[in-house]
Motif scaffolding. Sequence first.
Motif, mmCIF file in Angstrom:
data_model
loop_
_atom_site.group_PDB
_atom_site.id
_atom_site.type_symbol
_atom_site.label_atom_id
_atom_site.label_comp_id
_atom_site.label_asym_id
_atom_site.label_seq_id
_atom_site.Cartn_x
_atom_site.Cartn_y
_atom_site.Cartn_z
ATOM 1 N N LYS A 163 8.122 5.554 -10.427
ATOM 2 C CA LYS A 163 9.557 5.579 -10.124
ATOM 3 C C LYS A 163 9.833 5.790 -8.643
ATOM 4 C CE LYS A 163 10.998 7.158 -14.681
ATOM 5 N NZ LYS A 163 11.620 8.220 -15.463
ATOM 6 N N LEU A 164 8.856 6.293 -7.912
ATOM 7 C CA LEU A 164 9.011 6.496 -6.474
ATOM 8 C C LEU A 164 8.885 5.194 -5.682
ATOM 9 C CD1 LEU A 164 6.898 9.747 -6.000
ATOM 10 C CD2 LEU A 164 9.392 9.552 -6.119
ATOM 11 N N VAL A 165 8.316 4.173 -6.304
ATOM 12 C CA VAL A 165 8.096 2.899 -5.620
ATOM 13 C C VAL A 165 9.423 2.161 -5.531
ATOM 14 C CG1 VAL A 165 6.905 0.673 -5.691
ATOM 15 C CG2 VAL A 165 5.714 2.771 -6.406
ATOM 16 N N SER A 166 9.863 1.948 -4.302
ATOM 17 C CA SER A 166 11.127 1.232 -4.110
ATOM 18 C C SER A 166 10.909 -0.240 -3.789
ATOM 19 C CB SER A 166 11.930 1.881 -2.979
ATOM 20 O OG SER A 166 11.254 1.744 -1.739
ATOM 21 N N HIS A 167 9.726 -0.569 -3.268
ATOM 22 C CA HIS A 167 9.455 -1.949 -2.871
ATOM 23 C C HIS A 167 8.021 -2.318 -3.230
ATOM 24 C CE1 HIS A 167 12.944 -0.985 -0.404
ATOM 25 N NE2 HIS A 167 13.095 -2.273 -0.191
ATOM 26 N N ARG A 168 7.844 -3.579 -3.623
ATOM 27 C CA ARG A 168 6.517 -4.127 -3.898
ATOM 28 C C ARG A 168 6.322 -5.360 -3.021
ATOM 29 N NH1 ARG A 168 8.241 -1.867 -8.545
ATOM 30 N NH2 ARG A 168 6.712 -0.884 -9.929
ATOM 31 N N PHE A 169 5.140 -5.480 -2.434
ATOM 32 C CA PHE A 169 4.813 -6.619 -1.591
ATOM 33 C C PHE A 169 3.451 -7.162 -1.990
ATOM 34 C CE2 PHE A 169 7.709 -4.199 1.050
ATOM 35 C CZ PHE A 169 8.465 -5.161 1.723
ATOM 36 N N PRO A 170 3.279 -8.485 -1.942
ATOM 37 C CA PRO A 170 1.928 -9.008 -2.118
ATOM 38 C C PRO A 170 1.081 -8.598 -0.907
ATOM 39 C CG PRO A 170 3.480 -10.787 -1.641
ATOM 40 C CD PRO A 170 4.282 -9.529 -1.764
ATOM 41 N N LEU A 171 -0.199 -8.448 -1.119
ATOM 42 C CA LEU A 171 -1.094 -7.975 -0.070
ATOM 43 C C LEU A 171 -0.994 -8.810 1.200
ATOM 44 C CD1 LEU A 171 -3.179 -5.839 0.583
ATOM 45 C CD2 LEU A 171 -4.926 -7.311 -0.413
ATOM 46 N N HIS A 172 -0.791 -10.108 1.053
ATOM 47 C CA HIS A 172 -0.706 -10.967 2.242
ATOM 48 C C HIS A 172 0.544 -10.684 3.077
ATOM 49 C CE1 HIS A 172 2.279 -13.738 0.473
ATOM 50 N NE2 HIS A 172 1.585 -13.623 -0.644
ATOM 51 N N ASP A 173 1.509 -9.930 2.534
ATOM 52 C CA ASP A 173 2.703 -9.532 3.285
ATOM 53 C C ASP A 173 2.623 -8.076 3.747
ATOM 54 O OD1 ASP A 173 3.982 -11.973 3.174
ATOM 55 O OD2 ASP A 173 5.194 -11.462 1.414
ATOM 56 N N ALA A 174 1.404 -7.552 3.896
ATOM 57 C CA ALA A 174 1.235 -6.146 4.275
ATOM 58 C C ALA A 174 1.935 -5.808 5.595
ATOM 59 C CB ALA A 174 -0.242 -5.788 4.356
ATOM 60 N N GLN A 175 1.868 -6.695 6.568
ATOM 61 C CA GLN A 175 2.503 -6.429 7.855
ATOM 62 C C GLN A 175 4.015 -6.255 7.678
ATOM 63 O OE1 GLN A 175 1.489 -9.129 10.986
ATOM 64 N NE2 GLN A 175 2.835 -8.166 12.461
ATOM 65 N N LYS A 176 4.621 -7.111 6.876
ATOM 66 C CA LYS A 176 6.055 -6.995 6.595
ATOM 67 C C LYS A 176 6.355 -5.681 5.863
ATOM 68 C CE LYS A 176 9.778 -9.304 4.081
ATOM 69 N NZ LYS A 176 10.119 -10.405 3.187
ATOM 70 N N ALA A 177 5.471 -5.312 4.920
ATOM 71 C CA ALA A 177 5.660 -4.069 4.171
ATOM 72 C C ALA A 177 5.622 -2.858 5.097
ATOM 73 C CB ALA A 177 4.576 -3.942 3.093
ATOM 74 N N TYR A 178 4.641 -2.816 5.988
ATOM 75 C CA TYR A 178 4.546 -1.704 6.938
ATOM 76 C C TYR A 178 5.764 -1.664 7.852
ATOM 77 C CZ TYR A 178 -0.165 -0.277 5.727
ATOM 78 O OH TYR A 178 -1.259 0.204 5.069
ATOM 79 N N GLN A 179 6.203 -2.821 8.302
ATOM 80 C CA GLN A 179 7.373 -2.874 9.170
ATOM 81 C C GLN A 179 8.596 -2.302 8.462
ATOM 82 O OE1 GLN A 179 8.268 -6.771 10.707
ATOM 83 N NE2 GLN A 179 10.170 -6.102 11.659
ATOM 84 N N CYS A 180 8.827 -2.716 7.220
ATOM 85 C CA CYS A 180 9.967 -2.200 6.452
ATOM 86 C C CYS A 180 9.853 -0.689 6.255
ATOM 87 C CB CYS A 180 10.052 -2.889 5.092
ATOM 88 S SG CYS A 180 10.589 -4.598 5.169
ATOM 89 N N PHE A 181 8.640 -0.226 5.961
ATOM 90 C CA PHE A 181 8.434 1.204 5.747
ATOM 91 C C PHE A 181 8.731 1.995 7.014
ATOM 92 C CE2 PHE A 181 5.691 4.942 5.982
ATOM 93 C CZ PHE A 181 6.133 5.644 4.865
ATOM 94 N N PHE A 182 8.146 1.570 8.135
ATOM 95 C CA PHE A 182 8.307 2.323 9.380
ATOM 96 C C PHE A 182 9.712 2.211 9.968
ATOM 97 C CE2 PHE A 182 3.590 2.105 9.426
ATOM 98 C CZ PHE A 182 3.385 3.477 9.354
ATOM 99 N N GLU A 183 10.464 1.220 9.554
ATOM 100 C CA GLU A 183 11.867 1.126 9.956
ATOM 101 C C GLU A 183 12.751 2.028 9.098
ATOM 102 O OE1 GLU A 183 12.728 -3.038 9.717
ATOM 103 O OE2 GLU A 183 11.832 -3.457 11.679
ATOM 104 N N GLY A 184 12.154 2.651 8.083
ATOM 105 C CA GLY A 184 12.908 3.552 7.218
ATOM 106 C C GLY A 184 13.706 2.840 6.151
ATOM 107 N N ASN A 185 13.327 1.612 5.832
ATOM 108 C CA ASN A 185 14.081 0.815 4.867
ATOM 109 C C ASN A 185 13.532 0.883 3.449
ATOM 110 O OD1 ASN A 185 15.807 -0.100 6.910
ATOM 111 N ND2 ASN A 185 14.363 -1.699 7.474
ATOM 112 N N THR A 186 12.522 1.713 3.216
ATOM 113 C CA THR A 186 11.908 1.776 1.894
ATOM 114 C C THR A 186 11.637 3.223 1.497
ATOM 115 O OG1 THR A 186 9.612 1.800 2.652
ATOM 116 C CG2 THR A 186 10.646 -0.363 2.414
ATOM 117 N N GLY A 187 11.328 3.385 0.227
ATOM 118 C CA GLY A 187 10.721 4.627 -0.234
ATOM 119 C C GLY A 187 9.226 4.386 -0.208
ATOM 120 N N LYS A 188 8.569 4.611 -1.321
ATOM 121 C CA LYS A 188 7.142 4.294 -1.431
ATOM 122 C C LYS A 188 6.983 2.788 -1.584
ATOM 123 C CE LYS A 188 5.604 8.522 -1.445
ATOM 124 N NZ LYS A 188 4.803 9.060 -0.360
ATOM 125 N N VAL A 189 5.951 2.256 -0.963
ATOM 126 C CA VAL A 189 5.683 0.824 -0.991
ATOM 127 C C VAL A 189 4.382 0.591 -1.744
ATOM 128 C CG1 VAL A 189 5.152 -1.200 0.407
ATOM 129 C CG2 VAL A 189 6.910 0.404 1.158
#
Length: 109
Positions: free
Chosen positions: A77-103
């Motif tokens: 329930k803590l996971v707010s966003h899911r990304f395919p592994l090939h989009d890891a850079q986008k996932a990290y960017q969203c996380f570090f911008e404060g736009n997600t919970g757990k990824v």
Amino acid sequence: DAVMECSGNGRAQKHALKIVKPQGTVVFCGENYSQIEIAPSQDIIHKEVCITGAFYFTENDFHNMCMLYERGFDPIKLVSHRFPLHDAQKAYQCFFEGNTGKVLLTDRA
């Protein structure tokens, strides 16, 4: 190139050493008190791999998290966003911008 292994699963840790690119870094975050078999020459030396560990939670934190789980808390329930592994850079960017919970990064489409 870096590989972060956070599960503590011995097979996953061994796989991290296999897939890291030459001169890459493997970060072990997941706890594993068992031994894994490695071939230092093949897994580390010839590839010039750097291995490091990162410890985040205290033993008391872990105990408290286990108690929450035993009481029925579902950590997914803590996971707010899911990304395919090939989009890891986008996932990290969203996380570090404060736009997600757990990824959650997954190898599934």
